[in-house]
Design a protein around this motif. Structure first.
Motif, mmCIF file in Angstrom:
data_model
loop_
_atom_site.group_PDB
_atom_site.id
_atom_site.type_symbol
_atom_site.label_atom_id
_atom_site.label_comp_id
_atom_site.label_asym_id
_atom_site.label_seq_id
_atom_site.Cartn_x
_atom_site.Cartn_y
_atom_site.Cartn_z
ATOM 1 N N TRP A 9 -20.086 -4.832 14.371
ATOM 2 C CA TRP A 9 -19.975 -5.457 15.689
ATOM 3 C C TRP A 9 -18.611 -5.167 16.317
ATOM 4 C CZ3 TRP A 9 -23.589 -7.707 18.696
ATOM 5 C CH2 TRP A 9 -23.119 -8.356 19.842
ATOM 6 N N LYS A 10 -17.565 -5.244 15.522
ATOM 7 C CA LYS A 10 -16.205 -5.016 16.018
ATOM 8 C C LYS A 10 -16.038 -3.621 16.582
ATOM 9 C CE LYS A 10 -11.388 -5.165 14.424
ATOM 10 N NZ LYS A 10 -10.508 -5.465 13.261
ATOM 11 N N GLU A 11 -16.711 -2.657 15.996
ATOM 12 C CA GLU A 11 -16.615 -1.278 16.468
ATOM 13 C C GLU A 11 -17.083 -1.146 17.913
ATOM 14 O OE1 GLU A 11 -18.503 3.091 15.292
ATOM 15 O OE2 GLU A 11 -18.439 1.481 13.798
ATOM 16 N N ARG A 12 -18.085 -1.923 18.266
ATOM 17 C CA ARG A 12 -18.638 -1.842 19.619
ATOM 18 C C ARG A 12 -18.011 -2.874 20.554
ATOM 19 N NH1 ARG A 12 -25.081 -2.090 21.284
ATOM 20 N NH2 ARG A 12 -24.755 -1.756 23.536
ATOM 21 N N PHE A 13 -17.659 -4.030 20.005
ATOM 22 C CA PHE A 13 -17.132 -5.115 20.833
ATOM 23 C C PHE A 13 -15.824 -5.652 20.251
ATOM 24 C CE2 PHE A 13 -21.779 -5.254 21.329
ATOM 25 C CZ PHE A 13 -21.901 -5.143 22.715
ATOM 26 N N PRO A 14 -14.723 -4.954 20.454
ATOM 27 C CA PRO A 14 -13.442 -5.453 19.947
ATOM 28 C C PRO A 14 -12.998 -6.746 20.634
ATOM 29 C CG PRO A 14 -13.118 -3.528 21.352
ATOM 30 C CD PRO A 14 -14.580 -3.644 21.126
ATOM 31 N N ASP A 15 -13.476 -6.968 21.849
ATOM 32 C CA ASP A 15 -13.210 -8.212 22.573
ATOM 33 C C ASP A 15 -14.502 -9.009 22.681
ATOM 34 O OD1 ASP A 15 -10.456 -7.590 23.147
ATOM 35 O OD2 ASP A 15 -11.177 -6.192 24.677
ATOM 36 N N PRO A 16 -14.433 -10.336 22.645
ATOM 37 C CA PRO A 16 -15.655 -11.135 22.698
ATOM 38 C C PRO A 16 -16.369 -10.998 24.033
ATOM 39 C CG PRO A 16 -13.716 -12.548 22.902
ATOM 40 C CD PRO A 16 -13.224 -11.186 22.556
ATOM 41 N N PRO A 17 -17.624 -10.572 24.026
ATOM 42 C CA PRO A 17 -18.353 -10.399 25.288
ATOM 43 C C PRO A 17 -18.966 -11.711 25.776
ATOM 44 C CG PRO A 17 -19.713 -9.678 23.461
ATOM 45 C CD PRO A 17 -18.391 -10.091 22.866
ATOM 46 N N ASP A 18 -19.299 -11.734 27.032
ATOM 47 C CA ASP A 18 -19.970 -12.884 27.640
ATOM 48 C C ASP A 18 -21.471 -12.722 27.432
ATOM 49 O OD1 ASP A 18 -21.039 -14.856 29.223
ATOM 50 O OD2 ASP A 18 -20.192 -14.122 31.105
ATOM 51 N N PHE A 19 -22.035 -13.472 26.491
ATOM 52 C CA PHE A 19 -23.453 -13.345 26.168
ATOM 53 C C PHE A 19 -24.358 -14.051 27.180
ATOM 54 C CE2 PHE A 19 -21.298 -13.081 21.996
ATOM 55 C CZ PHE A 19 -21.744 -11.837 21.601
ATOM 56 N N ILE A 20 -23.808 -14.977 27.926
ATOM 57 C CA ILE A 20 -24.622 -15.805 28.817
ATOM 58 C C ILE A 20 -24.644 -15.270 30.251
ATOM 59 C CG2 ILE A 20 -24.922 -18.123 29.774
ATOM 60 C CD1 ILE A 20 -25.466 -18.068 26.838
ATOM 61 N N GLY A 21 -23.529 -14.703 30.680
ATOM 62 C CA GLY A 21 -23.376 -14.357 32.086
ATOM 63 C C GLY A 21 -22.829 -15.572 32.808
ATOM 64 N N MET A 22 -21.628 -15.998 32.404
ATOM 65 C CA MET A 22 -21.067 -17.260 32.887
ATOM 66 C C MET A 22 -20.867 -17.277 34.399
ATOM 67 S SD MET A 22 -18.333 -18.352 29.914
ATOM 68 C CE MET A 22 -17.336 -16.858 30.024
ATOM 69 N N GLN A 23 -20.650 -16.111 34.996
ATOM 70 C CA GLN A 23 -20.468 -16.061 36.444
ATOM 71 C C GLN A 23 -21.768 -16.365 37.185
ATOM 72 O OE1 GLN A 23 -18.710 -12.327 37.600
ATOM 73 N NE2 GLN A 23 -17.117 -12.439 36.033
ATOM 74 N N ARG A 24 -22.888 -16.130 36.520
ATOM 75 C CA ARG A 24 -24.217 -16.335 37.091
ATOM 76 C C ARG A 24 -24.417 -15.501 38.366
ATOM 77 N NH1 ARG A 24 -26.264 -22.457 35.630
ATOM 78 N NH2 ARG A 24 -25.433 -22.493 33.524
ATOM 79 N N VAL A 25 -23.903 -14.312 38.312
ATOM 80 C CA VAL A 25 -24.137 -13.316 39.358
ATOM 81 C C VAL A 25 -24.957 -12.213 38.697
ATOM 82 C CG1 VAL A 25 -23.107 -11.646 40.941
ATOM 83 C CG2 VAL A 25 -21.981 -13.845 40.548
ATOM 84 N N TYR A 26 -26.213 -12.062 39.083
ATOM 85 C CA TYR A 26 -27.126 -11.216 38.329
ATOM 86 C C TYR A 26 -27.366 -9.837 38.940
ATOM 87 C CZ TYR A 26 -27.824 -15.547 35.830
ATOM 88 O OH TYR A 26 -27.610 -16.695 35.100
ATOM 89 N N SER A 27 -26.476 -9.405 39.801
ATOM 90 C CA SER A 27 -26.560 -8.028 40.280
ATOM 91 C C SER A 27 -26.209 -7.096 39.121
ATOM 92 C CB SER A 27 -25.598 -7.806 41.443
ATOM 93 O OG SER A 27 -24.267 -8.029 41.031
ATOM 94 N N ARG A 28 -26.730 -5.887 39.158
ATOM 95 C CA ARG A 28 -26.553 -4.953 38.044
ATOM 96 C C ARG A 28 -25.081 -4.687 37.732
ATOM 97 N NH1 ARG A 28 -29.423 -0.957 35.372
ATOM 98 N NH2 ARG A 28 -28.196 0.836 34.705
ATOM 99 N N GLU A 29 -24.280 -4.464 38.767
ATOM 100 C CA GLU A 29 -22.894 -4.082 38.536
ATOM 101 C C GLU A 29 -22.061 -5.204 37.917
ATOM 102 O OE1 GLU A 29 -23.360 -4.563 43.095
ATOM 103 O OE2 GLU A 29 -24.593 -4.062 41.346
ATOM 104 N N VAL A 30 -22.454 -6.453 38.146
ATOM 105 C CA VAL A 30 -21.715 -7.583 37.583
ATOM 106 C C VAL A 30 -22.288 -8.012 36.234
ATOM 107 C CG1 VAL A 30 -21.082 -10.022 37.913
ATOM 108 C CG2 VAL A 30 -20.979 -8.432 39.838
ATOM 109 N N ASP A 31 -23.614 -8.046 36.142
ATOM 110 C CA ASP A 31 -24.274 -8.659 34.980
ATOM 111 C C ASP A 31 -24.545 -7.705 33.821
ATOM 112 O OD1 ASP A 31 -25.609 -11.045 33.821
ATOM 113 O OD2 ASP A 31 -27.419 -9.812 33.993
ATOM 114 N N GLN A 32 -24.493 -6.413 34.064
ATOM 115 C CA GLN A 32 -24.885 -5.448 33.029
ATOM 116 C C GLN A 32 -24.167 -5.641 31.691
ATOM 117 O OE1 GLN A 32 -27.416 -3.684 33.536
ATOM 118 N NE2 GLN A 32 -27.430 -1.822 32.316
#
Length: 280
Positions: free
Chosen positions: A154-177
């Motif tokens: 997991w660390k190899e792909r995600f060295p920083d913790p990703p947002d699994f939920i989409g906390m911004q709740r903006v679901y456009s492709r460029e923001v939510d991808q």
């Protein structure tokens, strides 16, 4: 505002990030208050005015009528702050969670999972618990998350913790991808036998799953995160990476032996297995 037509959530996100980068949270709050005040004093109908005047809260996602469709969530403005993941509210309500230290059994209890799927905790608290289970540790002095004990794969792909939920709740492709992809990666790490663990664990305490018509991206991702936490709690928690690899080796040997026996007995063997990309 005149720019924000067909893609106003994306434009709002970009505008907010620009304000935050220039003047920080205080500057954004000042702009937000002024903008909301102008809306409340006039008959504004633009989605941006409605959003900022509403003071949208990310901690709720409920429908008052079982006969209506899902809540269409508005963007959650505080999560646009780059420092939200390290300064946002965590453990201030009934959801048991701390940023510091490894995950605890109490934090991963079925009662906690029920709060996740019933939207009785905020998005950041869900993310924080998953981050801790994956091995990210919070550095209080430097106010940042570090991959101190993160599983190697997991660390190899995600060295920083990703947002699994989409906390911004903006679901456009460029923001939510990025959120969508990280959530999918989490789901793919769960073996087929554990895909329904959440329902199995929560059914005795009253949760049978969401109705299809009430699903939202937020609810779906919360359930996926909770299911992964249950899998982690039951299968990974308390083991070293070396122990997990040995358990995997023994499991594969047992599966191979079972298939060999079926062939000897003339039975058909289904060799196809769903792809699983384990975190360790």
């Amino acid at each position: 505002v005149t720019m924000m037509t067909s893609s106003w959530p994306t434009a709002l996100a970009a505008l907010t990030i620009a304000i935050l980068s220039q003047g920080g949270v205080l500057a954004f709050q000042t702009a937000h208050q002024s903008f909301a005040a102008s809306c409340s004093s006039s008959r504004c109908s633009s989605p941006v005015h409605r959003l900022l005047a509403s003071g949208s809260d990310a901690s709720t996602d409920k429908s008052d009528d079982d006969n209506v469709g899902p809540d269409i969530l508005q963007p959650f403005v505080p999560a646009l702050d780059p420092k939200y993941s390290v300064r946002g509210p965590v453990g201030e309500g009934k959801f048991i969670i701390s940023r510091t230290g490894p995950p605890t059994a109490e934090e991963m209890s079925n009662e906690q999972m029920l709060k996740i799927v019933k939207i009785e905790c905020n998005d950041l608290e869900v993310n924080t618990l998953v981050w801790k289970c994956l091995g990210y540790r919070f550095n209080e002095e430097e106010e940042k998350w570090e991959p101190t004990e993160v599983f190697p794969n997991w660390k190899e792909r995600f060295p920083d913790p990703p947002d699994f939920i989409g906390m911004q709740r903006v679901y456009s492709r460029e923001v939510d991808q990025p959120s969508l992809r990280s959530n999918q990666a989490l789901v793919r790490s769960i073996p087929p036998g554990n895909k329904q663990s959440l329902k199995t664990q929560l059914k005795p305490i009253g949760w049978k799953g969401y109705n299809y018509k009430e699903l939202t991206p937020n609810k779906t991702r919360r359930a996926q995160c909770a299911n992964w936490i249950v899998f982690y709690r039951e299968e990974l928690f308390g083991y070293t990476v070396e122990e997990l690899k040995e358990r995997r080796r023994l499991r594969k040997e047992a599966e191979a032996a079972a298939e060999a026996k079926m062939r000897e007995e003339g039975k058909e063997v289904d060799t196809w297995k769903p792809p699983v990309k384990e975190v360790f």
